[in-house]
Design an enzyme around this catalytic site. Structure first.
Site, PDB file in Angstrom:
ATOM      1  N   LYS A 204     -57.962   5.165 -26.791  1.00  0.00           N
ATOM      2  CA  LYS A 204     -56.719   5.358 -26.932  1.00  0.00           C
ATOM      3  C   LYS A 204     -56.206   6.812 -27.320  1.00  0.00           C
ATOM      4  O   LYS A 204     -56.940   7.553 -27.403  1.00  0.00           O
ATOM      5  CB  LYS A 204     -56.150   4.457 -27.863  1.00  0.00           C
ATOM      6  N   ARG A 245     -63.095  -4.167 -29.573  1.00  0.00           N
ATOM      7  CA  ARG A 245     -62.594  -4.390 -28.035  1.00  0.00           C
ATOM      8  C   ARG A 245     -62.682  -3.036 -27.500  1.00  0.00           C
ATOM      9  O   ARG A 245     -62.094  -2.077 -27.608  1.00  0.00           O
ATOM     10  CB  ARG A 245     -61.183  -4.805 -28.219  1.00  0.00           C
TER      11      ARG A 245
END
Length: 270
Positions: A204, A245
């Site tokens: 991210k 994840r």
């Protein structure tokens, strides 16, 4: 949880696994690397992304879920639509991962209650096209925990078994870099909700900014953030996260094993 993006526009690997056979092969490779769950999604949720139609999402996701489940892999479906969740469960998915926590589709919570599947409720403040405008908090950790508590109660009221609910603080969703770091630094407050916690930090933007080029200031490209992802995932696992994840399963699996072994010695009696 290994990510299987069946999308042309995901921020880190959009298009690489867009064809069903490519997505299935990628999912099986992630299982070989140590993935316990494969998270199949057909809608990009990167900031600014536009939604596909329900028909297009179904076309992308269902063949991949079916093929992967047929191999014996444990498959979750990453969707905000009850119709997609229902078709995916019929095709063999055993978990519904809803980044909207039931807010995007009023039929989602009743479906999960009827299906009896485990359910991931993420903290969410609107669809990707405009979500970053909502990254305003009094105290991000307190606000996220309070919102997740409300989503849990809404799910239970709809008939979802309390013990089947997983919560996700939603790193990067209507949150800036500092918000993400605060949530990670105070992860025990999310864990205190009493539900398993899913952490999705993989590749991210907040990691890219942390690792920015010292000369140009350019963020580290998404596909070059896996080492940082592994570090975050290992630290989250040691804190007590139920699942992480990630896109690169192999490096994270190794990092989590090392962190777990280290933690076991740190907590052992002398």
């Amino acid at each position: 949880m290994g990510v299987v993006n069946v999308t042309p526009d995901s921020f880190s690997d959009g298009g690489r696994w867009f064809e069903p056979w490519q997505a299935v092969a990628h999912g099986l490779a992630l299982v070989d690397q140590g993935a316990d769950i494969l998270d199949v999604g057909g809608e990009s949720t990167r900031p600014g992304a536009r939604r596909p139609t329900a028909e297009e999402e179904l076309r992308r996701v269902i063949p991949v879920v079916r093929e992967l489940a047929a191999t014996g892999a444990r498959v979750s479906v990453d969707t905000m639509r009850a119709e997609v969740a229902a078709r995916a469960v019929e095709a063999g998915a055993c978990l519904v991962n809803d980044v909207s926590g039931g807010l995007a589709d009023p039929e989602m919570l009743p479906f999960v209650a009827d299906a009896g599947t485990p359910y991931v409720a993420m903290h969410w403040r609107g669809h990707s096209a405009g979500m970053q405008a909502n990254a305003v908090y009094d105290d991000v950790v307190t606000d996220v925990v309070d919102a997740l508590r409300l989503r849990v109660e809404a799910a239970v009221l709809a008939g979802v078994r309390r013990e089947a609910i997983v919560v996700d603080p939603g790193l990067g969703f209507a949150k800036d870099a500092d918000h993400n770091w605060q949530l990670l630094g105070r992860l025990p407050e999310v864990l205190a909700l009493g539900h398993p916690v899913l952490v999705g930090a993989a590749r991210k933007a907040f990691l890219g900014r942390l690792l920015a080029d010292p000369v140009t200031g350019e963020p580290r490209p998404a596909r070059e953030r896996d080492a940082a992802t592994s570090a975050v995932s290992a630290l989250a696992a040691v804190q007590g996260a139920w699942c992480v994840r990630v896109h690169d399963v192999a490096s994270t699996a190794d990092a989590v094993r090392v962190a777990a072994r280290w933690a076991s010695e740190a907590g052992a009696p002398s």
